[in-house]
Design an enzyme around this catalytic site. Sequence first.
Site, short mmCIF file in Angstrom:
data_model
loop_
_atom_site.label_atom_id
_atom_site.label_comp_id
_atom_site.label_asym_id
_atom_site.label_seq_id
_atom_site.Cartn_x
_atom_site.Cartn_y
_atom_site.Cartn_z
N TYR B 99 0.84 -1.19 0.00
CA TYR B 99 0.00 0.00 0.00
C TYR B 99 0.88 1.25 0.00
O TYR B 99 2.00 1.22 0.51
CB TYR B 99 -0.89 0.05 1.25
N TYR B 138 -0.14 -10.52 0.18
CA TYR B 138 1.06 -10.21 0.97
C TYR B 138 1.04 -11.00 2.27
O TYR B 138 -0.01 -11.40 2.76
CB TYR B 138 1.18 -8.71 1.24
N ARG B 148 -2.40 -12.54 3.45
CA ARG B 148 -3.69 -11.96 3.09
C ARG B 148 -3.89 -12.23 1.61
O ARG B 148 -3.03 -11.91 0.78
CB ARG B 148 -3.70 -10.45 3.32
N HIS B 151 -7.18 -8.70 -2.39
CA HIS B 151 -8.47 -8.10 -2.02
C HIS B 151 -8.47 -6.62 -2.31
O HIS B 151 -7.41 -5.98 -2.34
CB HIS B 151 -8.76 -8.33 -0.52
N HIS B 153 -10.36 -3.14 -0.92
CA HIS B 153 -11.22 -2.55 0.12
C HIS B 153 -12.21 -1.58 -0.51
O HIS B 153 -11.85 -0.81 -1.40
CB HIS B 153 -10.38 -1.74 1.12
#
Lengths: 206, 226
Positions: B99, B138, B148, B151, B153
């Site tokens: 991110y 990740y 994870r 995905h 959000h």
Amino acid sequence: MTHSNIKSNLLTPTNEDTLGPYYPISLCDNDSMDLTKIRSGIINEPKGEKIIINGCVKDINGELANGCLLEFWQTNSDGIYRTPDNETHPDLDPWFIGYARNRTPDGNFTLTTIKPGINEELNAKRAPNITLTIFSDGIMRVVTQLFFEDESSNENDPLLRSVPEELRSRLMIKNDGQNEEGIKTYKIEIIMAGEKETPFFDDFAS
Amino acid sequence: MTQYGRTIEIGPTDNTSNERTPRHPLHLIPDSARASFAPYAPYNYGINPGEADMTRLAAGRPRADGDPIKVTGTITDQFGRPIRNSLVEIWNANKHGRYTHIEDQSGLPLDPNFLGIGRTISDENGNYEFWSIRPGEYLARPDIGRWRPKHIHMSIRGGSSRLITQMYFNGDPHNDADPMRILMGDNFDKNIGKEYDTPGKEFDCGYQFDIVIGGKNPTFFENDIA
């Protein structure tokens, strides 16, 4: 999340999910934690008593819960919510919205607002309160409602009365003197989990 | 008289979930207080052009690394009524699973052409669409080797409608061990984007992700903005 298995035509809702740790901070750039200013740079203020609430959100270990997205919702000083149903309500304050949100980087927050009034829209006198929604990493949205200690109207509030007496003090925003400008200040500690946890409410099952 | 509703479950292997999940069952809300629990968010979004195209920083800039994808869907309530003019906020990791958030200290590669933050507004029929880069998975818990899965959000907010969720990808090998996916059980299907072809388009593929906002908060339909 479990939903009723009674057959109905209702669509199955999309599952809520956690906020995760990386909610974009910049998406809160236009969000204000000062509800006494309907927009920046104007002198007008809403009717009512201006107050400052200093709060924090803590986890099961008493550590500050960083990175939560907080949403606040309250009436104006006359006890009126700014919903579409109330668009033409004579006691709606044109200088007050009543909705605030922000991300708390470290778990602390300060909300500047006016003391909410007593809401009587639904055959019940509601003591002054602020609805708080918390979005966080590790958990779906949780909601609660916070009250002011020393309010005589607390005694007959239907929500407070529905909570066991020994837990009610956990929903109380507490007097904390005043700041140098003479504005009344309050404090509240939200505890998400553990023995002293804040009561949270089920807005799916009720 | 005290009545209780759901008990929120703790996501397995999720430390934060363990630290922040209330242990006590949720309290039921008496009818006379129920309406007060439905915030009404004002419309003050001011979205800039290009915010729905997360595949580049701005028009004319190069595309970010990875597979460009299109995500489309309809937002409705449980009665199938479209939720119009609601703000859709989107955030996802880049193709490497990183991110741009200042608190993401994973050290995975950044992409100079990828911000990973977008916004759009649902239209008159509740439809929305945006473009992004298919995110990478990740390693979330290096100590136990838990990842994870890929995905995206999404937050939906408008009027009294409120949902924060994540769209997952069918067949991701890390789906099955994901703490929240485990809690979703059979309903996990609702959170998977359904892949479709986008022949001749500049996308790798499209994903249909229809969103149904549940719960009993009233939805105000009469107040559509022009």
